[in-house]
Structure formats: structure tokens, C-alpha cells
Scaffold this active site. Sequence first.
Site, mmCIF file in Angstrom:
data_model
loop_
_atom_site.group_PDB
_atom_site.id
_atom_site.type_symbol
_atom_site.label_atom_id
_atom_site.label_comp_id
_atom_site.label_asym_id
_atom_site.label_seq_id
_atom_site.Cartn_x
_atom_site.Cartn_y
_atom_site.Cartn_z
ATOM 1 N N LYS A 1 4.867 -0.801 -5.841
ATOM 2 C CA LYS A 1 4.756 0.641 -6.023
ATOM 3 C C LYS A 1 4.126 1.347 -4.804
ATOM 4 O O LYS A 1 4.377 2.522 -4.574
ATOM 5 C CB LYS A 1 3.964 0.964 -7.295
ATOM 6 C CG LYS A 1 2.485 0.623 -7.255
ATOM 7 C CD LYS A 1 1.632 1.826 -6.997
ATOM 8 C CE LYS A 1 0.148 1.632 -7.035
ATOM 9 N NZ LYS A 1 -0.493 0.496 -6.419
ATOM 10 N N ASP B 1 1.765 2.855 -12.969
ATOM 11 C CA ASP B 1 1.018 2.831 -11.719
ATOM 12 C C ASP B 1 1.772 3.600 -10.622
ATOM 13 O O ASP B 1 1.162 4.300 -9.805
ATOM 14 C CB ASP B 1 0.789 1.378 -11.295
ATOM 15 C CG ASP B 1 -0.399 1.233 -10.363
ATOM 16 O OD1 ASP B 1 -1.076 2.237 -10.085
ATOM 17 O OD2 ASP B 1 -0.650 0.100 -9.906
ATOM 18 N N THR C 1 0.100 6.743 -8.600
ATOM 19 C CA THR C 1 -0.049 6.643 -7.156
ATOM 20 C C THR C 1 0.687 7.774 -6.445
ATOM 21 O O THR C 1 0.238 8.256 -5.411
ATOM 22 C CB THR C 1 0.493 5.281 -6.676
ATOM 23 O OG1 THR C 1 -0.163 4.257 -7.415
ATOM 24 C CG2 THR C 1 0.221 5.071 -5.207
#
Lengths: 334, 334
Positions: free
Chosen positions: B188, B241, B245
Amino acid sequence: VKIAILGDGGWGTAIAILLRSKGYEVFLWGAFPDYVEFLNKKRKNLKFLPSVKIPEEITISSDLKKVVKDTTLIVLAIPSHVMREVVRQLKGCDISQSIILSVAKGIENKTLMRMSEVIAEEINPPRLAVLSGPSHAEEVARQVPTAVVVSSPDREVAIQTQNIFMAERFRVYTNTDIIGVELGGALKNVVAIAAGVSDGLGFGANTKAALLSRGIVEMIRLGVSLGARPGTFNGLSGIGDLIATCISPYSRNRQVGELIARGKKLNQILEEMEMVAEGIKTTRSIRDLALSLNVEMPISKGVYSILYEDKPPLSVVNDLMIRKAKPESGENLK
Amino acid sequence: VKIAILGDGGWGTAIAILLRSKGYEVFLWGAFPDYVEFLNKKRKNLKFLPSVKIPEEITISSDLKKVVKDTTLIVLAIPSHVMREVVRQLKGCDISQSIILSVAKGIENKTLMRMSEVIAEEINPPRLAVLSGPSHAEEVARQVPTAVVVSSPDREVAIQTQNIFMAERFRVYTNTDIIGVELGGALKNVVAIAAGVSDGLGFGANTKAALLSRGIVEMIRLGVSLGARPGTFNGLSGIGDLIATCISPYSRNRQVGELIARGKKLNQILEEMEMVAEGIKTTRSIRDLALSLNVEMPISKGVYSILYEDKPPLSVVNDLMIRKAKPESGENLK
């Protein structure tokens, strides 16, 4: 190529400008003659899309018959709760040659039908499609790179519509799962209200990310029980639209959640809001659907209890985030 | 219950505070005696987590042997590129009774190993787990509701760790797919750099949502070819996530993308950055993995060419957003 866009809100106006930039003959229809006159005079949609000029070449009119005559494509950019009413007015018009494209994101209250179902029931057009995905009108109008999905049970219709819309900064994918595409656009508005509540309570990216991750899970759960493909929700019309709606300052649904978390009452918000927040009505429809299909949708249920049962937002977020502890398994997450 | 947190960065400090609030005996270890002394004096981690006071009850030390002795849990809160080096130092310590928990998000360059693989190779602990998910240290430290995943091939270890961490505003799920959980956290960061590039170019929520939707698709593609379960990527450690982010102002990886899009050079950014942006190194590892496994990863490839081949960001975004047109099918999106 003549195209009619029905609905002079922000999205209808942005689509009219986009399609005009490709050289088509574009007609924009509004239901209210006074506002149509205002648009013709100002050439700016001050209520719904104030930042952009409407090119002179776009004909703005409230004469429905004239507008839809001999069109290749009719775009229905109408709030979902008045979709049926407007589509009924098309009954007397000759539209047998036109692709009918819904860009509305909602589920009809009471009947719990998707927009394409409402349209099919009223006029049963031979060529019917929907367009959905992360596409805030304000951004499309200022040519921010955008990717959307066109869906139709008839792949040919989807491809024709894709070709009409495709532009340098407006990318169109096709997908034949119309159930999944329409549900994604509708269900995401409810999770967006929850994300707004989290913002209004002063929470952060961690909380919002958790809400969205769990939100898409319950969207998939309901979607699958209604015949959608789970993979569709992992695409632009599902998680994509959910993300855009939950992070954009323009999202009316997110705003509703934020205002409520800060203490405003729903009635007051509805009175003050010029634009429609589809999620408010969709919350009711989804709650009914979830009940009748026996699908667990804790976030949507939480939003329902905030909007319609006056439950304090903080206690709902606590219920969602704090009380439920489970293994996160591939099985749960589909 | 004695717990050691190795690594006095932002995340290590936030975890120390979180676990101390549950009443455990908490030791925080830092590699640099000077900075440890500074922390002991100031009781604030001014470099990495300036907003929060470190309670006096947390022992801060650079004596590794003392810190890890008789611990129930050792948390490795260390940047991935020095993980192996620190773990090697544990070889002489008695840690046979401790759960070893990695909270690092990265893949080792050259070996292309996940952190749990690096740890297993060096010390092969009987009880090994990882913790991942949308959890910015700054938000955890100010008690923003957060939900994460603990993963271990051994379900018992995952549940023990879950119980140690679970708190009113810190929710822990378990998941046995350690490959998927670790890959989500690492991959990610590369998409986050792409999202930062989009921000730096002045694009909007539409663009970011499209990047994330397509980004998770390529994360799944690589993950599956490495043995992960696709469903894991739709959970907290994957899309969750990724969202956090890409929307957080705190994300260093997103910031790197933004700075580069605004014209800064990578060398200059690296020189000025106090904290590690894992994604810069991970981009290299992923590019190597994708090549060796023959997996199509257009976004990660685009980030690689921006970071390491000096390709202009705008042309990469155009390549990604504008040139590729496909049907969006359930099959493609798996």
C-alpha cells in the site's frame, strides 16, 4: 449526434459540458422554466455548479418533447426520488432510437427498486444503461482525471455509451453487472454519512479507513443477496465511489453526517440544503431491504438510528468501532 | 506482564503509551543512547511524536538484554530495512517465552522477504505474529478510534496478542493469512506515493479514488501469486490501510509523492526527511517481485519510473489514467 441531458443540477450540467466538448449537439433540460430562463441568461449554474461557464452551444430548455426528439442518447441526471415522475413524462415522446442512461445514485423508497428497474417498469426502453463511479461534478467540470463505469445487461449498449463519453480526462470502463454497479452507487451514500459523522466527532483517518473497510463488507453482503457479483464492489462503482464520497469536501452525504455529529437536527439540515443528499432517503430503503433479506448491516443500521431514531452519534460510533470484536476472516470478508 | 517495544520512533512510542495505559510493565528500547537519554530527560518524542507525553512509568533504555528479559511480548517497531540487523542482536538474549510481534510494513530489498520471514530466518521464534492495519501513530496516541489486525499462522498466538492490545479505542481483529496481512501493509505504501503524486498535481477525489480502486486490484494480483488470500486485501490490512495512508496528512509516503510532483528530487527529499518513507524502498522490491513473477502492476511500475527513472509525474499519471481503456469485469478485479 444529438444528446439530451434531463436534469439541470450539478451533475447534469457537468455532463452537458463534457459531452459538448466532444462536439455533440447537446440539450440540457430543466423541470423549472424560471430556473431554465435564469440559466439561459447567466450561463452559469449558480445554485449547483457555480464555478463553470456553460458554453453558448448548449441549448437549455424546459420543453421536454423538443429536447428528447431524435436523440442518440438521453441522460437521466435526476434525483432518484423524482426519477419515476420524470420518466413518465417520456411516455408520449418518440425515444425508440435513444439509449436511455441513468446517472442517478439511489434506490426508490417503498418499492426498493434500482433506477434502471424504475425506468424499465415505466417505459421499457430497448437500450438502457447506467453510469456510475467516483465522479464529483465539480471535478469533472474542471477536467480532473476521472474514471467511471458504464453498465448495461446489453454489452453493445455499454460499449456505444462508453464511446460517446470517453474523453482525454474522462475514462469509461464497461461492466455487465448492472445490479452491482447501481447498488454500489446507492449504498455508498449511507456509509458516507457514517464517515461524515466520524469527521464531525473529530476522529481521524484511522477511523474513516476502518468504517470504509467494514462498510464495503456490508455493501457486498447486501449486493450478493440481491444478485450482484461481489467483484463489482471492489471496482470503481463500489469501493472507488465510496472512497471519493467519503474524502471529498463536496460530498453532500458526508456533509450531512458531519453536521449531525456537530449537533444539527435532520429537519434543519433538510430545510437549509439546496441540493439533494441521496443517502438520507437511501438509508431508509436499505434498512428495509436489509430487514426483509435478513442481511447484517451494522453501519447502515447505525446511520438509520442516527437519522431517524435520534440516537446520539457518539454512542453509535462506539457501538460500531468499539463493542464488536471478531476474527477478520477471508470468509467474513468474501 | 512485561512488554518490550524495540524502536523509539513514532509507532513504537505510540504503542508503548497504549500498552502502558492497560497497566503493563512497559520498556521502550532505542538503538541510539544519545536519543534515549534525550527521551528520558524530555519525556517527549520530539522528533517522531511531538504531541504526546511519555508517562514516567515507561522505562526507556538502550540496553537490549535488560529490556527484553522475561518479557511476555516483544514488539518490533523498526523500519524494515534495519529489521534483520536488530533481530540479530536478539540472538544472545533469552526470549524463548516471548511472543515476537512485527509492526513494520515493508519488504526487505534484495531478498524480497516479508518481515516475519526475516525474523524467522534469523531467530525462528516459537511464537511469531504481525500487527497491521490503518493506524497512524499520531492518531492512536490521541485515542482516535482505530481498528487493526493481528495475524499469525498460529491462531492461539494471534488471540493472545489480540487480548494484550485490545482497548476501548483500539480494536484488534485476528486473521490467519499472515502473507496477505504483511503484503497489504507493504504494497500500500507504493500506491500511497502515487496518490501523493495525484495530490501534488492538483487532482481531486475522483482521481485518488480511481487510483486506489485500481491499486488494490494490482495488490491482490501480486498477493495471490505469492500465496495470500484475495479477501484479506479487502479488509483492514489491505484497502483499509491503503485508504488511511492515502488520505492522511501524516502519511510520509503520500508526502513523498506530493513533493516529487511539485518538482523536488528524490535525493533532496531523502536528505531532508527525518522519518523513513518505507514505500521508497518497497517500490524497488515490488518492481523486482512483479518482474520475477510476471504480474502486471501498472501503478507500482509508474511509481518506480517516477522515483528511479526520473520520468515526469504528469506523463505517468496520464499513462495510468488516460491511455488504458478496458472493460471492468469481475474477472479482472478478483
